[in-house]
Design a protein around this motif. Structure first.
Motif, mmCIF file in Angstrom:
data_model
loop_
_atom_site.group_PDB
_atom_site.id
_atom_site.type_symbol
_atom_site.label_atom_id
_atom_site.label_comp_id
_atom_site.label_asym_id
_atom_site.label_seq_id
_atom_site.Cartn_x
_atom_site.Cartn_y
_atom_site.Cartn_z
ATOM 1 N N SER A 34 0.946 -1.170 0.002
ATOM 2 C CA SER A 34 -0.206 0.007 -0.246
ATOM 3 C C SER A 34 0.821 1.097 0.021
ATOM 4 O O SER A 34 2.217 1.151 0.568
ATOM 5 C CB SER A 34 -0.932 0.196 1.197
ATOM 6 O OG SER A 34 -1.635 -0.877 1.457
ATOM 7 N N THR A 35 0.596 2.166 -0.573
ATOM 8 C CA THR A 35 1.422 3.451 -0.865
ATOM 9 C C THR A 35 1.113 4.174 -0.215
ATOM 10 O O THR A 35 1.555 5.127 0.432
ATOM 11 C CB THR A 35 1.208 4.204 -2.339
ATOM 12 O OG1 THR A 35 -0.051 4.501 -2.339
ATOM 13 C CG2 THR A 35 1.743 3.496 -3.170
ATOM 14 N N SER A 36 -0.356 4.147 0.965
ATOM 15 C CA SER A 36 -0.773 5.812 1.864
ATOM 16 C C SER A 36 -0.032 4.738 3.305
ATOM 17 O O SER A 36 -0.160 3.991 3.566
ATOM 18 C CB SER A 36 -1.718 5.032 1.842
ATOM 19 O OG SER A 36 -2.129 5.541 0.272
ATOM 20 N N PRO A 37 1.327 5.817 3.322
ATOM 21 C CA PRO A 37 1.011 5.018 4.606
ATOM 22 C C PRO A 37 0.300 5.224 5.799
ATOM 23 O O PRO A 37 -0.520 6.406 6.120
ATOM 24 C CB PRO A 37 2.352 6.839 5.394
ATOM 25 C CG PRO A 37 1.944 7.128 4.227
ATOM 26 C CD PRO A 37 1.497 7.279 3.598
ATOM 27 N N PRO A 38 0.357 4.292 7.066
ATOM 28 C CA PRO A 38 -0.874 4.438 8.665
ATOM 29 C C PRO A 38 -0.680 5.808 9.084
ATOM 30 O O PRO A 38 0.475 5.937 9.117
ATOM 31 C CB PRO A 38 0.263 3.206 9.527
ATOM 32 C CG PRO A 38 2.034 2.767 9.004
ATOM 33 C CD PRO A 38 1.327 3.355 7.281
ATOM 34 N N THR A 39 -1.382 6.405 9.725
ATOM 35 C CA THR A 39 -1.496 7.438 10.454
ATOM 36 C C THR A 39 -1.420 6.794 11.922
ATOM 37 O O THR A 39 -1.687 5.903 11.899
ATOM 38 C CB THR A 39 -2.715 7.963 10.380
ATOM 39 O OG1 THR A 39 -4.215 6.747 11.148
ATOM 40 C CG2 THR A 39 -3.536 8.023 9.150
ATOM 41 N N THR A 40 -0.391 8.057 12.581
ATOM 42 C CA THR A 40 -0.211 7.311 13.941
ATOM 43 C C THR A 40 -0.352 8.081 14.757
ATOM 44 O O THR A 40 -1.838 8.770 14.391
ATOM 45 C CB THR A 40 1.320 7.818 14.444
ATOM 46 O OG1 THR A 40 0.907 9.870 14.176
ATOM 47 C CG2 THR A 40 2.235 7.939 12.746
ATOM 48 N N THR A 41 -1.102 7.225 16.134
ATOM 49 C CA THR A 41 -2.028 7.447 16.836
ATOM 50 C C THR A 41 -1.132 7.519 18.542
ATOM 51 O O THR A 41 -0.016 6.502 18.207
ATOM 52 C CB THR A 41 -3.091 6.094 17.267
ATOM 53 O OG1 THR A 41 -3.823 6.216 15.962
ATOM 54 C CG2 THR A 41 -3.404 6.394 18.066
ATOM 55 N N PRO A 42 -1.517 8.185 19.561
ATOM 56 C CA PRO A 42 -0.351 8.151 20.346
ATOM 57 C C PRO A 42 -0.458 7.051 21.353
ATOM 58 O O PRO A 42 -1.241 6.354 21.265
ATOM 59 C CB PRO A 42 -0.704 9.308 21.403
ATOM 60 C CG PRO A 42 -0.889 9.993 20.088
ATOM 61 C CD PRO A 42 -1.767 9.145 19.595
ATOM 62 N N CYS A 43 0.895 6.292 21.813
ATOM 63 C CA CYS A 43 0.318 5.287 22.182
ATOM 64 C C CYS A 43 1.310 4.855 23.953
ATOM 65 O O CYS A 43 2.465 5.404 23.270
ATOM 66 C CB CYS A 43 1.235 4.118 21.129
ATOM 67 S SG CYS A 43 1.135 2.375 21.687
ATOM 68 N N ASP A 44 0.672 4.323 24.829
ATOM 69 C CA ASP A 44 1.472 4.190 25.934
ATOM 70 C C ASP A 44 1.399 3.048 26.019
ATOM 71 O O ASP A 44 1.603 2.832 28.163
ATOM 72 C CB ASP A 44 1.467 5.831 27.066
ATOM 73 C CG ASP A 44 -0.395 5.401 26.925
ATOM 74 O OD1 ASP A 44 -1.192 4.827 26.758
ATOM 75 O OD2 ASP A 44 -0.504 6.764 27.581
ATOM 76 N N ASN A 45 0.263 1.950 26.452
ATOM 77 C CA ASN A 45 0.728 1.243 26.830
ATOM 78 C C ASN A 45 -0.216 0.829 27.479
ATOM 79 O O ASN A 45 -0.449 -0.658 28.315
ATOM 80 C CB ASN A 45 1.609 0.452 27.377
ATOM 81 C CG ASN A 45 2.629 -0.553 25.788
ATOM 82 O OD1 ASN A 45 1.765 -0.933 24.978
ATOM 83 N ND2 ASN A 45 4.400 -0.312 26.408
ATOM 84 N N ASP A 46 -1.014 1.633 27.605
ATOM 85 C CA ASP A 46 -2.181 1.540 28.877
ATOM 86 C C ASP A 46 -3.917 1.383 28.035
ATOM 87 O O ASP A 46 -4.774 1.219 28.202
ATOM 88 C CB ASP A 46 -2.260 3.099 28.954
ATOM 89 C CG ASP A 46 -3.113 3.637 28.418
ATOM 90 O OD1 ASP A 46 -3.516 3.747 27.779
ATOM 91 O OD2 ASP A 46 -3.369 5.201 29.082
ATOM 92 N N GLY A 47 -3.603 0.501 26.878
ATOM 93 C CA GLY A 47 -4.914 0.701 26.558
ATOM 94 C C GLY A 47 -4.791 0.853 24.934
ATOM 95 O O GLY A 47 -5.400 0.235 23.821
ATOM 96 N N THR A 48 -4.199 1.548 24.621
ATOM 97 C CA THR A 48 -4.135 2.465 23.512
ATOM 98 C C THR A 48 -3.457 1.923 22.497
ATOM 99 O O THR A 48 -3.453 1.523 21.047
ATOM 100 C CB THR A 48 -3.332 4.389 23.366
ATOM 101 O OG1 THR A 48 -2.363 3.935 23.686
ATOM 102 C CG2 THR A 48 -4.396 4.750 23.891
ATOM 103 N N GLN A 49 -2.300 1.453 22.586
ATOM 104 C CA GLN A 49 -1.764 -0.007 21.924
ATOM 105 C C GLN A 49 -2.526 -1.145 21.147
ATOM 106 O O GLN A 49 -2.367 -1.886 19.910
ATOM 107 C CB GLN A 49 -0.732 -0.313 22.681
ATOM 108 C CG GLN A 49 -1.155 -2.351 22.996
ATOM 109 C CD GLN A 49 -1.454 -1.663 24.461
ATOM 110 O OE1 GLN A 49 -2.136 -0.078 25.007
ATOM 111 N NE2 GLN A 49 -1.664 -2.945 25.450
ATOM 112 N N LEU A 50 -3.474 -1.129 21.458
ATOM 113 C CA LEU A 50 -4.906 -2.409 21.431
ATOM 114 C C LEU A 50 -5.352 -1.782 20.050
ATOM 115 O O LEU A 50 -6.313 -2.282 18.963
ATOM 116 C CB LEU A 50 -5.397 -2.945 21.984
ATOM 117 C CG LEU A 50 -5.312 -3.679 23.376
ATOM 118 C CD1 LEU A 50 -6.388 -3.464 24.459
ATOM 119 C CD2 LEU A 50 -3.799 -4.549 23.489
#
Length: 318
Positions: A34-50
């Motif tokens: 895929s040519t479109s890079p994934p969007t980034t999301t803040p992540c701190d292993n408190d559930g956002t990593q899921l």
């Protein structure tokens, strides 16, 4: 009896080191991503990593999925020495387990066929046996399309690859010998505990049992050999993996304690192959609705874990 058990685990380890199941590879077409890079999301292993990528509402499959179709087979990195999850069945001469069921469900969506026998006859699936440490590098260099190998979702790993939604919530526990005197983490001072290299298990052990001596091995079979030979006092891994080991060794037990950590399993995918992640997530949604996830859990995990399984609710937002 112990020597026989060691031999069985050694054989499992041998198959895990160099066995590609199911198909003889054919020359690959030039792969595209895929040519479109994934969007980034803040992540701190408190559930956002899921958080993963929501399934597409329209036709499923972009460049990464089309490349798999053009090649004619899905290449999946799996384990062959983790009974219940991914292990060789010598009677059937094939690798089976909960993780393997996930692979075949994904391949079925890509190639329009849900029956494993039909997928195998058409050589639609290549199960490539890999170690835990090879999971991320093999996704990054394109050796495999997906990894279904008790792969814990973490923020650190999201920096290098992408994950599906969580398809199983495991927990890290301890396997020790009967009458070992080890009843929990508080008893691990100066004890030798083995864990596979390249796993979150090693880091978790260092955090919760800093006085333990952590021994690493290439895979869980090698850890079990060290344990059975007296070169390790215990083995730590996910409860799913340890349940399979204990089922094969009457001299071992999994401690009935609270998990040392939560280990949410996701399907690993190359970081740029967002369309493939979306397809995998659609498959997992379908498996929830039609009962295939529950049927697989009841076949492989429920008999040993002794508890009813619940498929985790998806978390999207990337």
């Amino acid at each position: 009896m112990k020597r026989l058990l060691v031999l069985l685990v050694v054989l499992a380890g041998i198959s895990a080191c160099g066995y590609d199941d199911t198909v003889v590879p054919r020359p690959d077409d030039a792969a595209t991503t895929s040519t479109s890079p994934p969007t980034t999301t803040p992540c701190d292993n408190d559930g956002t990593q899921l958080r993963s990528y929501a399934p597409d509402s329209g036709p499923v499959g972009g460049d990464a999925v089309q490349a798999i179709k053009a090649r004619g087979r899905l290449v999946a990195g799996v384990a062959a020495d983790a009974l219940l999850l991914g292990a060789r069945n010598p009677a059937r001469n094939r690798i089976e387990g909960f993780d393997i069921d996930m692979v075949y469900a994904i391949a079925g969506e890509i190639f329009g066929e849900t029956d494993r026998a039909a997928l195998d006859r058409a050589n639609r699936v290549e199960l490539k046996v890999i170690t835990a440490a090879q999971r991320i590098p093999f996704l990054q260099d394109g050796t495999v399309d997906i990894v279904a190998r008790n792969f814990t979702v973490t923020c650190t790993r999201w920096q290098d690859i992408a994950f599906s939604e969580v398809y199983y919530q495991a927990g890290q526990k301890l396997l020790v010998g009967l009458d070992s005197g080890i009843d929990g983490v508080d008893d691990l001072a100066d004890e030798r505990i083995c864990a596979p290299a390249g796993t979150t298990t090693v880091d978790n052990l260092a955090d919760v049992a800093p006085d333990a001596t952590i021994v690493t091995a290439p895979n869980i079979s090698a850890c079990m050999i060290l344990f059975q030979n007296g070169d390790a006092d215990g083995v730590s891994s996910d409860d799913t993996v340890l349940a399979g080991l204990a089922a094969q060794d009457p001299y071992a037990e999994v401690l009935d304690t609270a998990p040392l950590s939560k280990e949410p399993y996701g399907i690993g995918v190359g970081q740029d192959n967002v369309d493939l992640v979306r397809l995998v997530n659609q498959v997992l949604e379908d498996m929830r609705r039609d009962g295939r996830w529950r049927a697989s859990y009841d076949t492989w995990l429920k008999p040993e874990l002794k508890v009813s399984g619940v498929q985790p609710e998806p978390v999207y937002g990337r």
